[in-house]
Design a protein around this motif. Structure first.
Motif, mmCIF file in Angstrom:
data_model
loop_
_atom_site.group_PDB
_atom_site.id
_atom_site.type_symbol
_atom_site.label_atom_id
_atom_site.label_comp_id
_atom_site.label_asym_id
_atom_site.label_seq_id
_atom_site.Cartn_x
_atom_site.Cartn_y
_atom_site.Cartn_z
ATOM 1 N N VAL A 141 0.859 -1.186 0.000
ATOM 2 C CA VAL A 141 0.000 0.000 0.000
ATOM 3 C C VAL A 141 0.894 1.235 0.000
ATOM 4 C CG1 VAL A 141 -2.017 1.119 1.024
ATOM 5 C CG2 VAL A 141 -1.614 -1.299 1.453
ATOM 6 N N VAL A 142 0.523 2.194 -0.840
ATOM 7 C CA VAL A 142 1.241 3.469 -0.886
ATOM 8 C C VAL A 142 0.305 4.550 -0.356
ATOM 9 C CG1 VAL A 142 2.468 5.126 -2.346
ATOM 10 C CG2 VAL A 142 2.546 2.675 -2.909
ATOM 11 N N TRP A 143 0.746 5.238 0.692
ATOM 12 C CA TRP A 143 -0.072 6.258 1.353
ATOM 13 C C TRP A 143 0.556 7.615 1.099
ATOM 14 C CZ3 TRP A 143 -4.028 3.765 3.944
ATOM 15 C CH2 TRP A 143 -3.810 2.416 4.207
ATOM 16 N N GLY A 144 -0.213 8.529 0.497
ATOM 17 C CA GLY A 144 0.281 9.882 0.283
ATOM 18 C C GLY A 144 -0.863 10.859 0.460
ATOM 19 N N GLY A 145 -0.633 12.088 0.080
ATOM 20 C CA GLY A 145 -1.706 13.072 0.161
ATOM 21 C C GLY A 145 -2.182 13.273 1.582
ATOM 22 N N ARG A 146 -3.424 13.702 1.749
ATOM 23 C CA ARG A 146 -3.888 14.016 3.111
ATOM 24 C C ARG A 146 -4.073 12.752 3.932
ATOM 25 N NH1 ARG A 146 -9.642 13.740 2.856
ATOM 26 N NH2 ARG A 146 -10.219 13.430 0.689
ATOM 27 N N GLU A 147 -4.287 11.604 3.259
ATOM 28 C CA GLU A 147 -4.432 10.345 4.009
ATOM 29 C C GLU A 147 -3.137 9.953 4.712
ATOM 30 O OE1 GLU A 147 -5.517 10.877 0.973
ATOM 31 O OE2 GLU A 147 -7.657 10.387 0.963
ATOM 32 N N ARG A 148 -2.056 10.549 4.336
ATOM 33 C CA ARG A 148 -0.755 10.307 4.962
ATOM 34 C C ARG A 148 -0.809 10.534 6.488
ATOM 35 N NH1 ARG A 148 2.981 10.308 7.556
ATOM 36 N NH2 ARG A 148 5.189 10.632 7.184
ATOM 37 N N LEU A 149 -1.712 11.439 6.917
ATOM 38 C CA LEU A 149 -1.786 11.777 8.347
ATOM 39 C C LEU A 149 -3.028 11.187 9.024
ATOM 40 C CD1 LEU A 149 -0.403 15.425 8.318
ATOM 41 C CD2 LEU A 149 0.649 13.404 9.356
ATOM 42 N N TYR A 150 -3.709 10.281 8.376
ATOM 43 C CA TYR A 150 -4.902 9.681 8.984
ATOM 44 C C TYR A 150 -4.510 8.691 10.090
ATOM 45 C CZ TYR A 150 -8.342 11.465 5.618
ATOM 46 O OH TYR A 150 -9.181 12.254 4.875
ATOM 47 N N PHE A 151 -5.394 8.562 11.083
ATOM 48 C CA PHE A 151 -5.200 7.553 12.136
ATOM 49 C C PHE A 151 -5.348 6.153 11.548
ATOM 50 C CE2 PHE A 151 -5.762 11.238 14.781
ATOM 51 C CZ PHE A 151 -5.013 10.965 15.920
ATOM 52 N N HIS A 152 -4.538 5.235 12.063
ATOM 53 C CA HIS A 152 -4.582 3.859 11.558
ATOM 54 C C HIS A 152 -4.003 2.916 12.604
ATOM 55 C CE1 HIS A 152 -0.656 5.567 10.503
ATOM 56 N NE2 HIS A 152 -0.181 4.350 10.706
ATOM 57 N N GLY A 153 -4.292 1.631 12.435
ATOM 58 C CA GLY A 153 -3.780 0.629 13.371
ATOM 59 C C GLY A 153 -3.934 -0.760 12.785
ATOM 60 N N ILE A 154 -3.586 -1.754 13.599
ATOM 61 C CA ILE A 154 -3.677 -3.162 13.187
ATOM 62 C C ILE A 154 -4.439 -3.929 14.265
ATOM 63 C CG2 ILE A 154 -2.306 -5.286 12.851
ATOM 64 C CD1 ILE A 154 -2.116 -3.552 10.416
ATOM 65 N N ALA A 155 -5.486 -4.664 13.861
ATOM 66 C CA ALA A 155 -6.240 -5.510 14.802
ATOM 67 C C ALA A 155 -5.352 -6.672 15.253
ATOM 68 C CB ALA A 155 -7.508 -6.022 14.118
ATOM 69 N N PRO A 156 -5.646 -7.248 16.424
ATOM 70 C CA PRO A 156 -4.827 -8.373 16.903
ATOM 71 C C PRO A 156 -4.672 -9.445 15.812
ATOM 72 C CG PRO A 156 -6.368 -7.700 18.601
ATOM 73 C CD PRO A 156 -6.716 -6.895 17.364
ATOM 74 N N VAL A 157 -3.426 -9.866 15.567
ATOM 75 C CA VAL A 157 -3.152 -10.869 14.532
ATOM 76 C C VAL A 157 -3.662 -12.228 15.006
ATOM 77 C CG1 VAL A 157 -1.273 -12.087 13.338
ATOM 78 C CG2 VAL A 157 -1.195 -9.588 13.577
ATOM 79 N N LYS A 158 -4.380 -12.908 14.122
ATOM 80 C CA LYS A 158 -4.940 -14.222 14.467
ATOM 81 C C LYS A 158 -3.859 -15.295 14.423
ATOM 82 C CE LYS A 158 -9.773 -13.674 13.712
ATOM 83 N NZ LYS A 158 -10.077 -12.613 12.719
ATOM 84 N N PRO A 159 -3.976 -16.318 15.256
ATOM 85 C CA PRO A 159 -3.016 -17.427 15.194
ATOM 86 C C PRO A 159 -3.051 -18.078 13.817
ATOM 87 C CG PRO A 159 -4.421 -17.620 17.148
ATOM 88 C CD PRO A 159 -4.995 -16.520 16.301
ATOM 89 N N GLY A 160 -1.938 -18.611 13.393
ATOM 90 C CA GLY A 160 -1.870 -19.262 12.092
ATOM 91 C C GLY A 160 -0.430 -19.534 11.749
#
Ligand code: MD3
Ligand code: FE
Length: 220
Positions: free
Chosen positions: A180-199
């Motif tokens: 994923v390439v993030w630029g523009g105003r979305e560059r400063l948007y809040f983001h995170g990762i949900a708990p990774v599932k076992p696998g």
């Protein structure tokens, strides 16, 4: 905001990779050589091992991190910053492997950022159960440069918010090889990762890796 986001909304809209949503390009499977990329991560980690860092509150992050490039992102009780030396080894971070830099530059060019020159690749390693809370990436000098993100190993759900912490989040599945390439105003948007599932992933095992290529220091 973004509540109706689905994976296909983010897919590049034409053969030249122009994003449908300005500022974001999803390139599914763009990181095709998963084995070669994971080997490059392993080589970096032999010099600067993955480690769990504390945040200013004193809590520990749940992902382990390392860096390569001319600088690296670090966190401790004093705050977040980029610094040229690995605090654990006292030495420079390892050089960015050519296969990694080349991948990031090709992905950026595909998304319309022809002259992206990353000086750091921040590497996150998630074991099952590890997550990353909502945050902004604002420790870099120049927000005009994009961030290129490469996911490898176990899949994860990316949480994508808006300009405010309280904005509603959309969930975007990310698979091994997705870029994923993030630029523009979305560059400063809040983001995170949900708990990774076992696998288990055939190359990485029970691990998710995320590489983010950034321009941390001013380019002039
Ligand atoms: C959107 N990493 O290292 S990568 C991080 O999968 C980070 O480990 C996540 O957030 C991970 O800071 C997400 C995708 C990503 C990275 C940076 C962004 C999305 C972004 C910066 C601005 C907006
Ligand atoms: Fe981030």
């Amino acid at each position: 905001m973004n509540s109706d986001l689905v994976n296909s909304d983010l897919v590049s809209g034409d053969l030249f990779g122009a994003p449908v949503i300005p500022g974001i390009s999803l390139l599914p499977g763009f990181a095709a050589d998963e084995a070669g990329l994971i080997a490059a991560v392993d080589a970096v980690a032999l010099v600067s091992p993955f480690r769990v860092m504390a945040v200013p509150s004193g809590a520990k992050m749940s992902a382990a991190i390392t860096n390569c490039g001319t600088t690296g992102w670090v966190s401790d009780r004093r705050g977040y910053r980029y610094q040229p030396l690995d605090p654990q080894t006292g030495r420079a971070w390892p050089e960015m492997p050519v296969v990694l830099r080349d991948l990031a530059q090709r992905a950026a060019a595909q998304a319309g950022f022809a002259d992206f020159t990353p000086d750091v690749c921040l590497m996150n390693r998630y074991m099952p159960g590890a997550k990353m809370g909502l945050h902004q990436d604002r420790d870099e000098a120049d927000f005009a440069a994009p961030i290129v993100s490469v996911s490898l190993g176990l899949p994860a759900v990316f949480l994508w918010g808006g300009p405010k912490r309280t904005d509603k989040t959309a969930r975007l599945p990310l698979a091994s090889g997705d870029v994923v390439v993030w630029g523009g105003r979305e560059r400063l948007y809040f983001h995170g990762i949900a708990p990774v599932k076992p696998g288990s992933h055939p190359i990485s095992g029970a691990v998710r890796l995320n590489l983010t290529f950034r321009r941390a220091l001013p380019s002039v």
